[in-house]
Design a protein around this motif. Structure first.
Motif, PDB file in Angstrom:
ATOM      1  N   MET A   1       0.820  -1.192   0.000  1.00 42.93           N
ATOM      2  CA  MET A   1       0.000   0.000   0.000  1.00 42.93           C
ATOM      3  C   MET A   1       0.862   1.254   0.000  1.00 42.93           C
ATOM      4  N   ARG A   2       1.941   1.236   0.753  1.00 37.83           N
ATOM      5  CA  ARG A   2       2.799   2.416   0.866  1.00 37.83           C
ATOM      6  C   ARG A   2       3.823   2.519  -0.267  1.00 37.83           C
ATOM      7  N   GLY A   3       3.980   1.465  -1.060  1.00 35.11           N
ATOM      8  CA  GLY A   3       4.990   1.446  -2.106  1.00 35.11           C
ATOM      9  C   GLY A   3       4.879   2.616  -3.059  1.00 35.11           C
ATOM     10  N   PHE A   4       3.666   2.925  -3.496  1.00 33.04           N
ATOM     11  CA  PHE A   4       3.465   4.036  -4.412  1.00 33.04           C
ATOM     12  C   PHE A   4       3.836   5.355  -3.748  1.00 33.04           C
ATOM     13  N   GLN A   5       3.440   5.526  -2.493  1.00 34.26           N
ATOM     14  CA  GLN A   5       3.755   6.764  -1.789  1.00 34.26           C
ATOM     15  C   GLN A   5       5.260   6.943  -1.646  1.00 34.26           C
ATOM     16  N   VAL A   6       5.933   5.870  -1.287  1.00 34.04           N
ATOM     17  CA  VAL A   6       7.383   5.948  -1.115  1.00 34.04           C
ATOM     18  C   VAL A   6       8.058   6.250  -2.445  1.00 34.04           C
ATOM     19  N   SER A   7       7.632   5.590  -3.516  1.00 34.82           N
ATOM     20  CA  SER A   7       8.254   5.844  -4.812  1.00 34.82           C
ATOM     21  C   SER A   7       8.033   7.286  -5.256  1.00 34.82           C
ATOM     22  N   GLN A   8       6.892   7.859  -4.965  1.00 31.33           N
ATOM     23  CA  GLN A   8       6.642   9.256  -5.316  1.00 31.33           C
ATOM     24  C   GLN A   8       7.487  10.202  -4.468  1.00 31.33           C
ATOM     25  N   MET A   9       7.671   9.868  -3.194  1.00 31.61           N
ATOM     26  CA  MET A   9       8.524  10.697  -2.340  1.00 31.61           C
ATOM     27  C   MET A   9       9.974  10.646  -2.807  1.00 31.61           C
ATOM     28  N   VAL A  10      10.446   9.466  -3.198  1.00 31.10           N
ATOM     29  CA  VAL A  10      11.805   9.330  -3.712  1.00 31.10           C
ATOM     30  C   VAL A  10      11.944  10.111  -5.018  1.00 31.10           C
ATOM     31  N   PHE A  11      10.925  10.066  -5.866  1.00 36.29           N
ATOM     32  CA  PHE A  11      10.934  10.838  -7.109  1.00 36.29           C
ATOM     33  C   PHE A  11      11.096  12.331  -6.825  1.00 36.29           C
ATOM     34  N   VAL A  12      10.320  12.846  -5.881  1.00 34.40           N
ATOM     35  CA  VAL A  12      10.390  14.276  -5.542  1.00 34.40           C
ATOM     36  C   VAL A  12      11.767  14.611  -4.972  1.00 34.40           C
ATOM     37  N   ALA A  13      12.288  13.748  -4.115  1.00 36.40           N
ATOM     38  CA  ALA A  13      13.625  13.979  -3.549  1.00 36.40           C
ATOM     39  C   ALA A  13      14.679  14.027  -4.650  1.00 36.40           C
ATOM     40  N   ALA A  14      14.570  13.134  -5.625  1.00 38.81           N
ATOM     41  CA  ALA A  14      15.520  13.128  -6.743  1.00 38.81           C
ATOM     42  C   ALA A  14      15.337  14.370  -7.602  1.00 38.81           C
ATOM     43  N   LYS A  15      14.112  14.744  -7.861  1.00 37.63           N
ATOM     44  CA  LYS A  15      13.823  15.924  -8.682  1.00 37.63           C
ATOM     45  C   LYS A  15      14.397  17.189  -8.034  1.00 37.63           C
ATOM     46  N   CYS A  47      11.080  15.032   4.130  1.00 38.42           N
ATOM     47  CA  CYS A  47      12.297  14.435   4.688  1.00 38.42           C
ATOM     48  C   CYS A  47      11.992  13.524   5.875  1.00 38.42           C
ATOM     49  N   ARG A  48      11.077  13.916   6.717  1.00 38.79           N
ATOM     50  CA  ARG A  48      10.693  13.059   7.851  1.00 38.79           C
ATOM     51  C   ARG A  48      10.013  11.782   7.375  1.00 38.79           C
ATOM     52  N   ALA A  49       9.179  11.898   6.356  1.00 37.52           N
ATOM     53  CA  ALA A  49       8.521  10.703   5.810  1.00 37.52           C
ATOM     54  C   ALA A  49       9.548   9.764   5.198  1.00 37.52           C
ATOM     55  N   PHE A  53      11.506   5.560   6.367  1.00 36.83           N
ATOM     56  CA  PHE A  53      11.867   4.396   5.557  1.00 36.83           C
ATOM     57  C   PHE A  53      13.377   4.250   5.404  1.00 36.83           C
ATOM     58  N   GLY A  54      14.138   4.992   6.211  1.00 37.69           N
ATOM     59  CA  GLY A  54      15.594   4.878   6.192  1.00 37.69           C
ATOM     60  C   GLY A  54      16.269   5.660   5.085  1.00 37.69           C
ATOM     61  N   THR A  67      21.925   8.749   4.601  1.00 37.80           N
ATOM     62  CA  THR A  67      21.983   7.362   5.044  1.00 37.80           C
ATOM     63  C   THR A  67      22.543   6.575   3.859  1.00 37.80           C
ATOM     64  N   GLN A  68      22.767   5.297   4.040  1.00 38.73           N
ATOM     65  CA  GLN A  68      23.233   4.488   2.910  1.00 38.73           C
ATOM     66  C   GLN A  68      22.229   4.534   1.764  1.00 38.73           C
ATOM     67  N   LYS A  69      20.960   4.547   2.103  1.00 36.31           N
ATOM     68  CA  LYS A  69      19.922   4.569   1.065  1.00 36.31           C
ATOM     69  C   LYS A  69      19.882   5.896   0.322  1.00 36.31           C
TER      70      LYS A  69
END
Length: 85
Positions: A1-15, A47-49, A53-54, A67-69
């Motif tokens: 369920m959270r996979g999509f949210q996490v992938s979108q957050m990572v996308f924004v962080a990369a952008k 950033c807190r969200a 997820f590390g 972090t390593q991630k």
């Protein structure tokens, strides 16, 4: 369920190139927001969200560090996941 949210957050962080901007020593959310053009309160939430997820670490004072991630998201990492994100 959270996979999509996490992938979108990572996308924004990369952008926003957050991993590049954080660097090796860490930076405050205020500094990152000023550099990236983001709203500080929204960037802190992101950033807190991600930290939950590390991906990045955030302390109570709003200091963001790698972090390593998150280090994999740097554009100069070898290998880098920045462009995949």
């Amino acid at each position: 369920m959270r996979g999509f949210q996490v992938s979108q957050m990572v996308f924004v962080a990369a952008k926003l190139r957050l991993a590049d901007r954080v660097g090796d020593s860490g930076r405050t959310v205020s500094d990152l927001a000023a550099d990236s053009g983001a709203r500080p309160e929204m960037l802190l939430r992101l950033c807190r969200a991600l930290a939950a997820f590390g991906i990045f670490a955030v302390d109570d004072a709003g200091m963001v560090s790698q972090t390593q991630k998150s280090a994999c998201l740097r554009s100069d990492a070898s290998p880098t996941l920045h462009y995949a994100a």
